[in-house]
Scaffold this motif. Structure first.
Motif, mmCIF file in Angstrom:
data_model
loop_
_atom_site.group_PDB
_atom_site.id
_atom_site.type_symbol
_atom_site.label_atom_id
_atom_site.label_comp_id
_atom_site.label_asym_id
_atom_site.label_seq_id
_atom_site.Cartn_x
_atom_site.Cartn_y
_atom_site.Cartn_z
ATOM 1 N N VAL A 207 1.065 -0.348 -11.218
ATOM 2 C CA VAL A 207 0.609 0.331 -12.434
ATOM 3 C C VAL A 207 -0.816 0.844 -12.260
ATOM 4 N N SER A 208 -1.647 0.095 -11.556
ATOM 5 C CA SER A 208 -3.031 0.513 -11.335
ATOM 6 C C SER A 208 -3.112 1.826 -10.568
ATOM 7 N N TRP A 209 -2.110 2.098 -9.752
ATOM 8 C CA TRP A 209 -2.123 3.326 -8.958
ATOM 9 C C TRP A 209 -1.614 4.535 -9.736
ATOM 10 N N GLN A 210 -1.000 4.308 -10.886
ATOM 11 C CA GLN A 210 -0.631 5.450 -11.727
ATOM 12 C C GLN A 210 -1.859 6.215 -12.213
ATOM 13 N N PRO A 211 -2.828 5.563 -12.864
ATOM 14 C CA PRO A 211 -4.010 6.311 -13.299
ATOM 15 C C PRO A 211 -4.829 6.855 -12.132
ATOM 16 N N ILE A 212 -4.744 6.216 -10.966
ATOM 17 C CA ILE A 212 -5.401 6.783 -9.791
ATOM 18 C C ILE A 212 -4.787 8.136 -9.468
ATOM 19 N N GLY A 213 -3.461 8.177 -9.404
ATOM 20 C CA GLY A 213 -2.780 9.435 -9.114
ATOM 21 C C GLY A 213 -3.030 10.487 -10.182
ATOM 22 N N ILE A 214 -2.981 10.078 -11.438
ATOM 23 C CA ILE A 214 -3.237 11.017 -12.539
ATOM 24 C C ILE A 214 -4.642 11.614 -12.400
ATOM 25 N N SER A 215 -5.612 10.769 -12.088
ATOM 26 C CA SER A 215 -6.992 11.238 -11.954
ATOM 27 C C SER A 215 -7.154 12.166 -10.754
ATOM 28 N N MET A 216 -6.419 11.905 -9.686
ATOM 29 C CA MET A 216 -6.421 12.826 -8.548
ATOM 30 C C MET A 216 -5.948 14.209 -8.982
ATOM 31 N N GLY A 217 -4.853 14.229 -9.743
ATOM 32 C CA GLY A 217 -4.328 15.510 -10.211
ATOM 33 C C GLY A 217 -5.295 16.230 -11.132
ATOM 34 N N ILE A 218 -5.974 15.472 -11.990
ATOM 35 C CA ILE A 218 -6.964 16.070 -12.890
ATOM 36 C C ILE A 218 -8.091 16.718 -12.086
ATOM 37 N N TYR A 219 -8.595 15.988 -11.100
ATOM 38 C CA TYR A 219 -9.679 16.558 -10.292
ATOM 39 C C TYR A 219 -9.200 17.799 -9.540
ATOM 40 N N ASP A 220 -8.033 17.712 -8.922
ATOM 41 C CA ASP A 220 -7.513 18.854 -8.164
ATOM 42 C C ASP A 220 -7.361 20.078 -9.056
ATOM 43 N N THR B 192 0.827 -1.202 0.000
ATOM 44 C CA THR B 192 0.000 0.000 0.000
ATOM 45 C C THR B 192 0.860 1.249 0.000
ATOM 46 N N GLY B 193 1.923 1.242 0.794
ATOM 47 C CA GLY B 193 2.827 2.388 0.820
ATOM 48 C C GLY B 193 3.473 2.627 -0.526
ATOM 49 N N SER B 194 3.916 1.549 -1.168
ATOM 50 C CA SER B 194 4.518 1.672 -2.495
ATOM 51 C C SER B 194 3.505 2.201 -3.505
ATOM 52 N N ALA B 195 2.263 1.728 -3.404
ATOM 53 C CA ALA B 195 1.201 2.182 -4.310
ATOM 54 C C ALA B 195 0.893 3.658 -4.103
ATOM 55 N N ILE B 196 0.809 4.075 -2.830
ATOM 56 C CA ILE B 196 0.524 5.470 -2.514
ATOM 57 C C ILE B 196 1.622 6.385 -3.043
ATOM 58 N N ALA B 197 2.866 5.969 -2.882
ATOM 59 C CA ALA B 197 3.982 6.766 -3.393
ATOM 60 C C ALA B 197 3.881 6.927 -4.911
ATOM 61 N N THR B 198 3.528 5.837 -5.597
ATOM 62 C CA THR B 198 3.357 5.890 -7.052
ATOM 63 C C THR B 198 2.251 6.863 -7.434
ATOM 64 N N ALA B 199 1.130 6.810 -6.715
ATOM 65 C CA ALA B 199 0.011 7.698 -7.021
ATOM 66 C C ALA B 199 0.382 9.156 -6.816
ATOM 67 N N GLU B 200 1.120 9.447 -5.758
ATOM 68 C CA GLU B 200 1.488 10.836 -5.479
ATOM 69 C C GLU B 200 2.456 11.384 -6.524
ATOM 70 N N ILE B 201 3.341 10.540 -7.037
ATOM 71 C CA ILE B 201 4.216 10.971 -8.129
ATOM 72 C C ILE B 201 3.395 11.207 -9.383
ATOM 73 N N ALA B 202 2.506 10.256 -9.712
ATOM 74 C CA ALA B 202 1.695 10.362 -10.929
ATOM 75 C C ALA B 202 0.724 11.530 -10.863
ATOM 76 N N ARG B 203 0.280 11.898 -9.675
ATOM 77 C CA ARG B 203 -0.642 13.028 -9.521
ATOM 78 C C ARG B 203 -0.047 14.300 -10.117
ATOM 79 N N VAL B 204 1.247 14.462 -9.984
ATOM 80 C CA VAL B 204 1.927 15.635 -10.529
ATOM 81 C C VAL B 204 2.484 15.346 -11.919
ATOM 82 N N ASP B 205 3.117 14.187 -12.084
ATOM 83 C CA ASP B 205 3.691 13.872 -13.406
ATOM 84 C C ASP B 205 3.718 12.371 -13.638
#
Length: 442
Positions: free
Chosen positions: A294-307, A119-132
């Motif tokens: 990989v599944s957490w990449q589009p999660i992070g990207i979508s977070m950034g889009i919404y924000d 989960t920690g690794s996934a969260i880190a991936t999402a937070e990176i993807a949220r920005v880039d």
């Protein structure tokens, strides 16, 4: 980037050449001046996409990691990402900051790796993807594919030798399975490994290999000419006979340096063969785990889009009111928000299934395919909400719109991943047309 004209209507017309140079040398327009009602993504919006308070499901360590990654990405990567994306260049100067986060190696324990929860690794991936998204792919290839393969399939000596520097991002790795003729049909690789005195000779090609143009270490899969099975090898940068050429003209993940790799009689010593890779099933084990990340990449990207959309609609005014005041815009914004919450919960459940030893390849494939499909929908609606500015990389959404396309395709296309899940729930494999399968039995 400054562009200079090198020729005029007639070659040698210096006056015309000077005129053109002056025109193209004018400084780029500051987007914040051009559109004073909207703040560009170089100043990243606060995170307001955790509407269902997912943070409550995280441990204190996972929460702290999330905030640490978020801070670095917003402060150091957000200001430069659009520029590097447009140039299709990699910002090598941010690698030390990414290395200092202590996330490379993910769940690997020991050897200088962080030993994070999945989960920690996934969260880190999402937070990176949220920005880039590109930076998240850089880390994913390096960590969740290359490093994980060494950890799962390497010898003790190989782990001791390679993982510590990879964990610090002092060295960078790539992972080479896909070939020009074999993408979805990855088990049919043609690259060969022939046993010779003291090692192996590798011959063949790989395509779409992220990080390959500058990687210090390449994890390469090849078919053993004696056993006809897939084996894994570690090849060092600048090995004789090895070349990696950047793939140009991509519309997505432009910061990622994908390459075409050609190997002509590349010698790999025996100590650099991965002993734990004896068939394609061993690579499939790595892919099943990496598909969670990989599944957490589009999660992070979508977070950034919404924000980004949330801030934009409140800032920009039309017809005398903020765009957020209009009913249709609110409905679309809430649709984005709902998508993000559902995607997060599916991704979180994948992590929990993995931690309990209950996750199957079908689970991972359904998560990856469904989440990426929802992310594409999210990006499309976000682009609508930003109107004309929705096609500018300065406002993130256009860039995210394009970056999602390769993510939708790599690590198993949407269709292939659904067939993996379909095979699991029906017991029937449907990858090859029946006529071809019958022919192969004749």
């Amino acid at each position: 980037m400054t562009v200079k004209a090198t020729s005029a209507i007639q070659e040698g017309d210096d006056n015309a050449g000077r005129a053109r140079t002056s025109y193209f040398d004018s400084p780029p327009l500051d987007v914040s001046v051009a559109f004073p009602q909207a703040t560009p993504a170089s100043s990243f919006p606060p995170c307001v996409s955790d509407y269902f308070q997912f943070d409550d499901l995280l441990s204190p360590d996972e929460q702290a990691l999330r905030w640490k990654v978020r801070s670095v990405m917003e402060k150091e990567v957000a200001p430069i990402m659009a520029e590097y994306w447009e140039k299709a260049k990699f910002p090598f100067h941010v690698i030390p900051s990414l290395g200092a986060l202590g996330i490379a190696g993910g769940t690997i324990r020991g050897y200088g790796c962080p030993g994070l929860s999945i989960t920690g690794s996934a969260i880190a991936t999402a937070e990176i993807a949220r920005v880039d998204a590109s930076c998240s792919t850089f880390i994913l290839v390096h960590s969740s594919l290359a490093m994980l393969t060494i950890a799962l399939c390497g010898s003790e000596a190989q782990k001791q030798k390679y993982l510590p520097s990879l964990a610090k991002l002092s060295t960078v790795a790539c992972w080479g399975l896909t070939e020009p003729d074999y993408g979805s049909d990855a088990s049919s690789v043609k690259t060969t490994a022939t046993k010779v005195g003291g090692g192996w000779i590798i011959e063949g090609q790989k395509r779409w290999i992220g990080n390959s143009t500058f990687a210090d270490l390449l994890v390469i899969f090849a078919r053993n000419t004696e056993t006809n099975q897939i084996n894994g090898f570690l090849i060092k940068k600048n090995a004789p006979g090895l070349t990696a050429t950047k793939i140009e003209n991509k519309i997505g993940l432009r910061i990622v340096q994908n390459g075409d790799i050609v190997m002509k009689k590349v010698f790999v010593p025996e100590e650099d063969r991965l002993p734990g890779v004896s068939s394609f099933q061993d690579t499939a084990k790595v892919l099943a785990v990496s598909r969670i990340i990989v599944s957490w990449q589009p999660i992070g990207i979508s977070m950034g889009i919404y924000d980004m959309c949330h801030r934009y609609l409140k800032e920009r005014k039309q017809f005398g009111a903020p765009l957020a005041a209009f009913q249709i815009n609110q409905q679309k914004l809430v649709q984005l928000l709902g998508n993000v919450q559902a995607m997060i919960l599916v991704g979180w459940r994948l992590c929990k299934l993995y931690e309990k030893g209950k996750m199957t390849p079908g689970h991972a494939s359904l998560g990856k395919s469904w989440i990426t499909a929802k992310a594409r929908e999210t990006a499309a609606i976000g682009r609508e909400l930003l109107g004309g500015n929705g096609i500018l990389s300065d406002f993130l959404v256009a860039k995210a719109f394009c970056d999602l396309e390769p993510i939708y395709t790599y690590e198993g296309t949407y269709d292939i991943n659904t067939l993996i899940t379909g095979r699991e729930v029906t017991g029937i494999a449907s990858f090859k047309p029946a006529s071809l399968s019958n022919r192969s039995r004749l």
